[in-house]
Design a protein around this motif. Sequence first.
Motif, PDB file in Angstrom:
ATOM      1  N   GLN A 753       0.830  -1.200   0.000  1.00 19.05           N
ATOM      2  CA  GLN A 753       0.000   0.000   0.000  1.00 19.05           C
ATOM      3  C   GLN A 753       0.870   1.258   0.000  1.00 19.05           C
ATOM      4  OE1 GLN A 753      -3.345   0.448  -0.255  1.00 19.05           O
ATOM      5  NE2 GLN A 753      -3.518  -1.750  -0.675  1.00 19.05           N
ATOM      6  N   ALA A 757       0.860   3.906  -3.054  1.00 23.95           N
ATOM      7  CA  ALA A 757       0.550   5.310  -2.789  1.00 23.95           C
ATOM      8  C   ALA A 757       1.684   6.207  -3.256  1.00 23.95           C
ATOM      9  CB  ALA A 757       0.302   5.499  -1.301  1.00 23.95           C
ATOM     10  N   ARG A 799      -7.361   7.359 -11.442  1.00 25.85           N
ATOM     11  CA  ARG A 799      -8.084   6.736 -10.334  1.00 25.85           C
ATOM     12  C   ARG A 799      -8.384   5.285 -10.646  1.00 25.85           C
ATOM     13  NH1 ARG A 799     -13.497   5.994  -9.499  1.00 25.85           N
ATOM     14  NH2 ARG A 799     -14.155   5.816  -7.286  1.00 25.85           N
ATOM     15  N   GLU A 808      -5.891   1.902  -2.021  1.00 27.60           N
ATOM     16  CA  GLU A 808      -7.097   2.385  -1.370  1.00 27.60           C
ATOM     17  C   GLU A 808      -7.423   3.783  -1.870  1.00 27.60           C
ATOM     18  OE1 GLU A 808      -6.406   2.184   2.788  1.00 27.60           O
ATOM     19  OE2 GLU A 808      -6.240  -0.012   2.833  1.00 27.60           O
ATOM     20  N   GLU A 809      -8.706   4.060  -2.051  1.00 27.39           N
ATOM     21  CA  GLU A 809      -9.128   5.329  -2.652  1.00 27.39           C
ATOM     22  C   GLU A 809      -8.881   6.516  -1.723  1.00 27.39           C
ATOM     23  OE1 GLU A 809     -13.063   7.159  -4.957  1.00 27.39           O
ATOM     24  OE2 GLU A 809     -13.145   5.215  -3.939  1.00 27.39           O
ATOM     25  N   SER A 810      -8.827   6.280  -0.447  1.00 31.50           N
ATOM     26  CA  SER A 810      -8.683   7.383   0.499  1.00 31.50           C
ATOM     27  C   SER A 810      -7.323   8.063   0.419  1.00 31.50           C
ATOM     28  CB  SER A 810      -8.920   6.886   1.921  1.00 31.50           C
ATOM     29  OG  SER A 810      -7.984   5.865   2.243  1.00 31.50           O
ATOM     30  N   VAL A 811      -6.356   7.419  -0.173  1.00 30.34           N
ATOM     31  CA  VAL A 811      -5.016   7.990  -0.230  1.00 30.34           C
ATOM     32  C   VAL A 811      -4.653   8.474  -1.630  1.00 30.34           C
ATOM     33  CG1 VAL A 811      -4.196   6.611   1.692  1.00 30.34           C
ATOM     34  CG2 VAL A 811      -4.000   5.709  -0.613  1.00 30.34           C
ATOM     35  N   HIS A 812      -5.628   8.542  -2.542  1.00 31.70           N
ATOM     36  CA  HIS A 812      -5.327   8.982  -3.906  1.00 31.70           C
ATOM     37  C   HIS A 812      -4.964  10.462  -3.917  1.00 31.70           C
ATOM     38  CE1 HIS A 812      -7.404   5.545  -6.332  1.00 31.70           C
ATOM     39  NE2 HIS A 812      -6.557   5.106  -5.395  1.00 31.70           N
ATOM     40  N   CYS A 813      -4.056  10.817  -4.845  1.00 33.09           N
ATOM     41  CA  CYS A 813      -3.661  12.211  -5.053  1.00 33.09           C
ATOM     42  C   CYS A 813      -4.241  12.794  -6.344  1.00 33.09           C
ATOM     43  CB  CYS A 813      -2.146  12.327  -5.117  1.00 33.09           C
ATOM     44  SG  CYS A 813      -1.316  11.887  -3.582  1.00 33.09           S
ATOM     45  N   LYS A 842      -7.662  23.766   0.150  1.00 33.50           N
ATOM     46  CA  LYS A 842      -7.518  22.322  -0.083  1.00 33.50           C
ATOM     47  C   LYS A 842      -6.053  21.896  -0.062  1.00 33.50           C
ATOM     48  CE  LYS A 842     -11.691  21.863  -2.966  1.00 33.50           C
ATOM     49  NZ  LYS A 842     -12.208  21.503  -4.322  1.00 33.50           N
ATOM     50  N   HIS A 885      -1.759  15.347   6.183  1.00 36.20           N
ATOM     51  CA  HIS A 885      -1.515  16.081   4.940  1.00 36.20           C
ATOM     52  C   HIS A 885      -0.221  15.622   4.293  1.00 36.20           C
ATOM     53  CE1 HIS A 885      -1.167  19.362   2.086  1.00 36.20           C
ATOM     54  NE2 HIS A 885       0.062  19.586   2.548  1.00 36.20           N
TER      55      HIS A 885
END
Length: 909
Positions: A753, A757, A799, A808-813, A842, A885
């Motif tokens: 992961q 990432a 994506r 995992e989608e929560s850590v996409h940039c 943001k 962040h």
Amino acid sequence: MESHRNFPGGHPVPISGEETILPDEPNVFPQTCSWKLPKHLALGREGPWKEEGAPGPRVGQRFPWREEFCCVPRCGLEPPRPLETVKRIPSFALRTGERAIFKAKAIFKGERTGCLVKPGAWQEPPSSFSEGPRPRLQLRESTLPALTQTLAPTPTSSPVLPGSAMDSATKDEMQPSLPPGSSCPGPEWPEQERAEQLARGAALKWASGIFYRPEQLARLGQYRSREVQRTCSLEARIKSVVQSYLEGVKTGVWQLAQAFEAVQGTREALDQAHGLLQGMVEATETLKPLREQVAQHKQLQVLSQLLPRLRAVPAAVAHTRTLIGAQRLLEAYVCLRELEQLQEETWAPLGGLELPVFEGLGPLAEALGQAVEAAAGVAGRLAREDPALLVAAVRVAEVDARHTTSLELPPRDWQRRCLQALQEGLERTHFGTPLLLEPGALAGWLEALRVALPAELATAEALVAPCCPPHYKVVRLWAHTLHSGLRRCLQQLLEGPKLGAADAFALLHWTLHVYLGPEMMGSLELGPEADVSQLEPLLTPENIEQLEAMFVTQIQVNVAQWLQKALDGEVAEWNREQEPGTDSSGFYHSPLPAIVLQILEENIRVTSLVSESLQRRVHGMALSELGTFLRSFSDALIRFSRDHIRGEAMAPHYVPYLLATLNYQSALSSSVSVLQPDGAASGDLAPVEAGLDELQRRICRLVLEALLAELQPLFEALPSRRWLSSPELLDDVCERTVRFCQDFRRVRNPAVQLLLAEAERTVVLQYLRALMQGRLVCRGADERIQAAQRLQNDAAQLRELFLGLGLEESVHCAPVLLSLRDLLNLRDPMLLGLEVAGLRQKFPDVSEDHVSALLDLRGDVSREQRLAALSSLQAGPQPSLSAGHRALFSLVPVPTPALSSCLPSGPCA
């Protein structure tokens, strides 16, 4: 007629035609000196001595009416005294020496008792107070008018006696003279002289006070009769005192005579005794040869009686030696005692003379003592083979300890020598030879002692103890002797060559656990007789510290060598033609992490068998060596990557081996807790965990550098007109990324992961960097809409790509591209400030340069609109960086704008 004046010191002095004045202070002039006032004495203030031959300074004194007169002695032995004030006569002086009153009255008659006087001036007093006429106070008719005139009061307050009132005739009468050759002897004691002077002064003062006025002379008869009565009373009292004194003197003289006669008799008796003693000494000297003959006769008589026994002494000595050689110790001791008894019988009568026949007894006794020591030295063997000999040796030592002799011989002390031989023999049996062991052989020697020492103690309890008296405490003696010998042997061992790690560990474990355990000194079979609780530790704390430090130092060297060998073997496989090996689950696998952890964990676990202190030492050493190993592993990866990139040693499977090392790091991170012993602080693993995290980041960076090397040429065409019209450029990027990341599936979680990432973040960063280069400027609204749509499509494509790879989608940039799309899709440039402020909220790390580059991409922003949009970055509230962040824009470099396009007040100023 007599008159009165006060002599210096307050004594009244009668004044007549011829008178004698004595000094009233003792020791001023010689006591044998008698001196007179000269006939021409002037009674004025400055009357000098006018007679020829009367040298000397005058001494000024004063009368009571403040008139001075001069009185200078003619002795010449001492200088005259200085002026003195008139002293008050003490009251006790008036009561001292009433005999002086008689002398004072005699002076008024012109007499002087006990002193030389002028012929015809007065009569000598009677020799006895009880015989002769009593003295009378007589005043001459010639001196009475002068005395009356002198004592009469003057018109003034103080009577003055002028010097002119006396003519030369009166002065001649006042100066008494002594016959030639006469002298006035002084008093026998100074105290008597002082008392007489005080009494004389008191009497003169009294007379001068009584007869101060002429009318008082009428009562002279009354005073005379009163003084006569008083004088008679004093004479009677003095006579009584003298009589009693003389009787006492007479008694004392008689007693002294008696004592003298007794002393004379005693002295004569002592002289006679001394003469008798001298005669006896001479007689004794004549008897000295006779006494010598008598002593010789007695010695010969004794020798004649003991001669048969003395002849048998050499044979008895030889027989005793034979018995000693045959180890028949009791019989030998009996024979030795008989010979020593015979020696005592001859020694006293001969006056301490030693016969030559007894010269062999000393060596014979020493030989028997050595035999006793030799038997005691092998007590363990004799207790099994010949206990009778051991018993005989012990009995000989005990019997001799109770024996006393009159011979002047040094004590044999066989009992102490026997006990010492027991101890030395026991130590010599087990620890006699120097301990020179080969490396690793110490464990075998300690194991042999573990078997031999309990067997020796059992022999002592079962066989040796019954052969010795109870007070020997054989079991305790055996235990303490073996312990002290072993302790001394181990001390010598530690002082010798440095022990190896295995020997140090074996010695620590044996002394701390085996020796005091139930197999040896802690055995229940020993019983309380051994008293092992009083034994000192085999190793002192300093020895234990030395052994632990020695073990840790050597095991650290060994662990470092083992880890380096394992690392060298792993690095050698990175350049192989084959891919890394996998386990049953398909993940890259290598035995290196298991080897490293096994080496360290086994050393920590083994040291727990010795002591906690050693375990803590080894645990700290293991963590230190693991940190060193991780640094060496990271350095090896850097060299491997550098050689591959430079082309010096191209690795066929560069990325797979990097991914395999990531699995190694994960295995170490998940298993490093096994190195933590129970009770250790959790913070001890912090340096190791930090080293593992650093190794993971370094591996990821090397992998991403390889990915970046493949993707960087594709991003050179982004953005462009082709990019606006066709998705082919991003398709190539996605295809390359998928092909590069297909081996990520062989990496275990959570490392995979993290790797995905970082790969997705790397792709997005390259995308943003291409946008910020300013290679594309939209010419109109259509191109801006087209670029915004391309950003949206690319974000969706990225994506889908990484979701397909398992990220995992929560850590996409990639959603950052959607924010940039909104900035490009904005139709009204006046609202750019709001959009820029939203972008700043943001992504807090966005800068003015990044915003300027995006505004340049739009192509429709004026200078005022740009400044307004950029000012919104500073006007709005500053966003706070959250804990999760991840920086994006701060990692994207922006080309520096040209100086011509930057105003002095602009953001680049």
